[in-house]
Enzyme design. Structure first.
Site, short mmCIF file in Angstrom:
data_model
loop_
_atom_site.label_atom_id
_atom_site.label_comp_id
_atom_site.label_asym_id
_atom_site.label_seq_id
_atom_site.Cartn_x
_atom_site.Cartn_y
_atom_site.Cartn_z
N SER A 1 0.81 -1.21 0.00
CA SER A 1 0.00 0.00 0.00
C SER A 1 0.85 1.27 0.00
CB SER A 1 -0.94 -0.04 1.20
OG SER A 1 -1.89 0.99 1.16
N ASP B 1 -1.17 1.26 -4.05
CA ASP B 1 -2.07 0.28 -4.65
C ASP B 1 -3.42 0.88 -5.02
OD1 ASP B 1 -2.93 0.58 -2.02
OD2 ASP B 1 -3.55 -1.50 -1.82
N ASP C 1 -2.46 6.24 -3.52
CA ASP C 1 -1.32 5.59 -2.89
C ASP C 1 -0.83 4.45 -3.78
OD1 ASP C 1 -3.43 3.83 -2.45
OD2 ASP C 1 -2.68 3.18 -0.50
N ASP D 1 -5.92 2.23 -3.46
CA ASP D 1 -7.17 2.01 -2.75
C ASP D 1 -7.51 3.18 -1.83
OD1 ASP D 1 -5.30 1.58 -0.76
OD2 ASP D 1 -6.17 -0.32 -0.07
#
Length: 451
Positions: free
Chosen positions: A103, A244, A242, A246
């Site tokens: 992440s 990833d 960010d 999400d």
């Protein structure tokens, strides 16, 4: 059964250091493959996505080895946002979805997140069962039942079409200039393409990943570069994702950074007006600002608080039948459209409001005046437990007494990094600073002593 490997969002740590080693990834792949293989016959599938970290290649191969050894067929998506894995797990009728990502963490870290066949992240109970299989070992499949691996080339495009479909039919972003910072991460192609296809004038940042620069002075945790670009290019808004993709942090046209609380306030208010907000409530974590709670209360809506982690937000949403939730850090969850936080989708919903209302970003991101909030992080070393210290406990008790009736205090150990997070809210700025700094100083002192 307690969990040792799993934190608040899967298994995470520094690459090539336990638990993020090749050996553990193989064992984890075998364990989760064995857990999700149906008792009946037929084809068993797992989809695997990843972000742009260099170690992603290593873990992709290790997980594939473990999964195929137990008879799972592996479908490799390559770099895609985390929400794409949730979507494609269900649309491809897979037994399991896996995202390889840490992440917002630095490039040296990596992580493994799991999604069930319904596209939602696994519960604590299921993760504990998988840990039991890792510890006890699993029986490999017979040679004739070993799984296969196949690369899926169009997974990203399937996700892009799905995410555009969450906007009203015919809505276009013509005339809106958008700075989008992709954090050199999983959405480095997806986000600029989606915005451009919808008609926006796109200024891309963080779209040149090299395996080592993900989240490096860019993205939702470092929005300063995007803020400067918004002002320099005269953009209408900035979207910071960010690693990833999400989560999202917004930048208004003045270069001001806007967190997830303001995005959730806007959407909750709008959805309530349209009678779309199920249960008359927004689900958020204990980190969300007291000002958000007051704003919702003034509109006859509720704020349902959970532990930190978008997985816990989603669990409460599903249990209570709510359809909007998220975190101050920018995870925005809309279960009418997705099974997990989706930064780009939230950004598109915000842009749709700009189009619908004709209002500037700065006008749409001032739903409430935040209560002054201060958050500081203290890093600690292996084997150190600062919150168990009697000195730290005493300082925390004193801080709680000083804040009684004036604000609130939240101290917690991060579930994804070796950090103690110290957060307080209070309208007395001097008291706020004194309380937080006092706790931080004591935690730092204990961390040094125990190191």
């Amino acid at each position: 059964m307690s969990r040792k490997l799993f934190g608040t969002d899967g298994v995470r740590g520094k690459a090539n250091t336990y638990p993020m080693t090749v050996e553990l990834a193989v064992a984890l792949g075998a364990a989760v493959g064995r857990h999700f293989r149906n008792e009946h016959g037929g084809v068993h599938r797992v989809v695997i996505g990843k972000d742009t970290r260099l170690s992603g290649y290593m873990f992709e191969n290790a997980l594939t080895a473990g999964l195929t050894s137990t008879g799972m067929n592996v479908l490799l998506l390559g770099p895609v946002p985390t929400p794409a894995v949730g979507l494609l797990t269900t649309s491809m009728r897979a037994d399991l979805g896996i995202m390889i990502s840490a992440s917002h963490n630095p490039a040296d870290d990596n992580g493994i997140k799991f999604f069930g066949p319904d596209g939602f992240k696994l519960s604590d109970a299921v993760e504990a069962e998988i840990e039991g299989l890792v510890e006890g070992g699993v029986h490999a499949a017979q040679p004739q039942n070993i799984g296969r691996a196949k690369r899926i080339d169009d997974g990203r495009f399937r996700y892009q079409e799905r995410i555009k479909g969450t906007l009203p039919s015919g809505l276009r972003l013509d005339g809106i200039k958008v700075v989008v910072d992709c954090a050199n991460g999983a959405a480095y192609k997806t986000a600029p393409e989606v915005l451009w296809e919808l008609g926006a004038d796109v200024v891309p940042l963080g779209t040149n990943p090299n395996g080592l620069n993900i989240n490096d002075k860019c993205g939702s945790t470092h929005p300063q570069a995007a803020a400067e670009a918004v002002v320099a290019h005269g953009a209408d808004v900035g979207l910071c994702l960010d690693g990833d993709a999400d989560r999202i942090i917004l930048i208004d046209e003045t270069g001001t950074v806007v967190d997830g609380d303001q995005i959730m306030a806007l959407l909750a208010d709008r959805w309530a007006e349209e009678d779309r907000l199920k249960g008359g409530a927004l689900v958020a974590t204990v980190m969300s600002n007291l000002g958000l709670e007051r704003f919702l209360d003034g509109r006859g809506l509720r704020l349902e608080r959970t532990a930190v982690g978008d997985r816990y937000v989603v669990e409460r949403m599903r249990a209570g039948g709510f359809n909007l939730g998220g975190e101050q850090s920018g995870h925005i969850v809309m279960t009418d459209y997705a099974t997990t936080g989706d930064g780009l989708m939230a950004g598109l919903q915000f842009l749709a409001e700009m189009v619908r209302t004709g209002r500037r970003a700065s006008e749409l991101t001032r739903s409430f005046a935040p209560v002054p909030q201060l958050l500081k992080n203290v890093r600690f070393g292996p084997g150190v437990a600062p919150l168990d210290s009697e000195q730290v406990k005493a300082v925390i008790r004193d801080a709680e007494a000083r804040l009684a009736g004036k604000g609130r205090l939240l101290i917690r150990k991060s579930g994804t990094e070796p950090l103690i997070r110290v957060m307080a809210e209070c309208e007395d700025d001097a008291l706020l600073l004194s309380v937080v700094d006092g706790i931080v100083a004591e935690v730092e002192a204990v961390a040094r002593t125990e190191a």
